[in-house]
Design a protein around this motif. Structure first.
Motif, mmCIF file in Angstrom:
data_model
loop_
_atom_site.group_PDB
_atom_site.id
_atom_site.type_symbol
_atom_site.label_atom_id
_atom_site.label_comp_id
_atom_site.label_asym_id
_atom_site.label_seq_id
_atom_site.Cartn_x
_atom_site.Cartn_y
_atom_site.Cartn_z
ATOM 1 N N GLY A 206 0.492 -1.111 -0.011
ATOM 2 C CA GLY A 206 -0.058 0.152 -0.168
ATOM 3 C C GLY A 206 0.880 1.228 0.237
ATOM 4 O O GLY A 206 0.647 2.172 0.683
ATOM 5 N N GLN A 207 1.855 1.178 -1.324
ATOM 6 C CA GLN A 207 2.994 2.132 -0.930
ATOM 7 C C GLN A 207 2.196 3.778 -1.277
ATOM 8 O O GLN A 207 2.260 4.501 -0.679
ATOM 9 N N ARG A 208 1.286 3.474 -2.135
ATOM 10 C CA ARG A 208 0.599 5.138 -2.956
ATOM 11 C C ARG A 208 -0.279 5.488 -1.860
ATOM 12 O O ARG A 208 -0.701 6.372 -2.391
ATOM 13 N N ASP B 55 -3.437 -0.229 4.322
ATOM 14 C CA ASP B 55 -4.150 -1.847 3.513
ATOM 15 C C ASP B 55 -4.674 -1.347 3.488
ATOM 16 O O ASP B 55 -5.808 -1.045 3.752
ATOM 17 N N LYS B 56 -4.179 -1.527 1.912
ATOM 18 C CA LYS B 56 -5.972 -0.998 0.527
ATOM 19 C C LYS B 56 -6.983 -2.072 0.369
ATOM 20 O O LYS B 56 -8.272 -1.782 0.673
ATOM 21 N N ALA C 188 -11.978 -5.078 0.136
ATOM 22 C CA ALA C 188 -12.258 -5.938 -0.178
ATOM 23 C C ALA C 188 -13.682 -7.368 0.224
ATOM 24 O O ALA C 188 -13.631 -7.937 -1.075
ATOM 25 N N ALA C 189 -14.075 -6.376 0.950
ATOM 26 C CA ALA C 189 -15.683 -7.088 1.018
ATOM 27 C C ALA C 189 -16.224 -7.187 -0.494
ATOM 28 O O ALA C 189 -16.979 -8.127 -0.799
ATOM 29 N N PRO D 233 -7.924 -7.962 -7.848
ATOM 30 C CA PRO D 233 -6.896 -7.996 -6.521
ATOM 31 C C PRO D 233 -7.911 -6.307 -5.772
ATOM 32 O O PRO D 233 -9.160 -6.888 -5.496
ATOM 33 N N CYS D 234 -7.454 -6.600 -4.595
ATOM 34 C CA CYS D 234 -8.649 -6.362 -3.928
ATOM 35 C C CYS D 234 -9.146 -4.798 -3.711
ATOM 36 O O CYS D 234 -9.941 -5.045 -2.895
#
Length: 219
Positions: free
Chosen positions: A21-23, A28-29, A40-41, A103-104
């Motif tokens: 999640g650097q950007r 936590d993305k 993510a859900a 992807p989440c």
């Protein structure tokens, strides 16, 4: 050669949530709130009807991800090695023949992603040529694709992919050799590119400013 269709119960869905999640300032993305739920859900809700089982690839906050209703797997190493490492963890953990990855941070994930990737892979396998075999060989090997991924007019979306579990050993060797590019690995396996007409379902959130203001429609 006729290839049997790939059914949902032969597929494990894999939500890729193992990044730094650097950007997003190290957040936590997949756990960032959107329309009242973690990102993510939303992905899980759209992926679940397309598959027979579900996994989440995460390298931190495992309990929070497990609370979303799926088993959590982590990379073999703790260096945040990228999507290919998450794919490998999913391929190793899955009990099905195929793994469908997403992807989440893609809350508009296509609700026909699995169906279309499966159809394209089955069709490509049906048209794969037999490789001539040597005299006295008991079987003629068949050259057939083992992966498919999404693309739109704006470009490829290789992390939206369908992978056969037999790719796991090669993927492990690829990572050990220092290759982390998803497109390069898929290209080496002649993965089938499946074109979708709409870019919107592949929208992904990279920064907090990218979080959409509208809610995704129900899958």
């Amino acid at each position: 050669m006729t290839t049997a269709p790939i059914l949902p119960n032969a597929i494990t869905g894999l939500v890729l949530a193992g990044g730094r999640g650097q950007r997003m300032g190290g957040r936590d993305k997949g756990l960032q709130p959107f329309a009242g739920q973690p990102l993510a859900a939303h992905v899980i809700a759209r992926l679940r009807p397309q598959v027979g089982a579900l996994l989440i690839s995460a390298n931190r906050n495992r309990d929070a991800y497990a609370a979303l209703g799926a088993d959590v797997v982590s990379d073999a190493t703790q260096d945040f090695a990228g999507p290919l490492a998450g794919m490998l963890a999913g391929l190793r953990a899955a009990c099905t023949e195929y793994v469908l990855t997403a992807p989440c941070d893609s809350p508009y994930l296509p609700d026909d992603l699995g169906e279309r990737l499966c159809a394209a892979l089955s069709d490509a396998s049906s048209h794969a040529p037999h490789v001539p075999h040597a005299p006295y060989a008991s079987h003629a090997p068949v050259t057939r694709p083992l992966a498919a991924y999404a693309a739109t007019a704006q470009g490829p979306h290789p992390v939206f992919a369908l992978l056969h579990r037999s790719l796991a050993d090669d993927l492990e060797a690829t990572l050990a050799a220092g290759e982390h590019r998803v497109r390069a690995w898929l290209a080496r396996h002649k993965a089938v590119q499946v074109h979708f007409g709409d870019e919107r379902p592949f929208y992904n959130v990279n920064t907090l400013d990218d979080l959409p203001t509208d809610s995704p429609r129900a899958p």
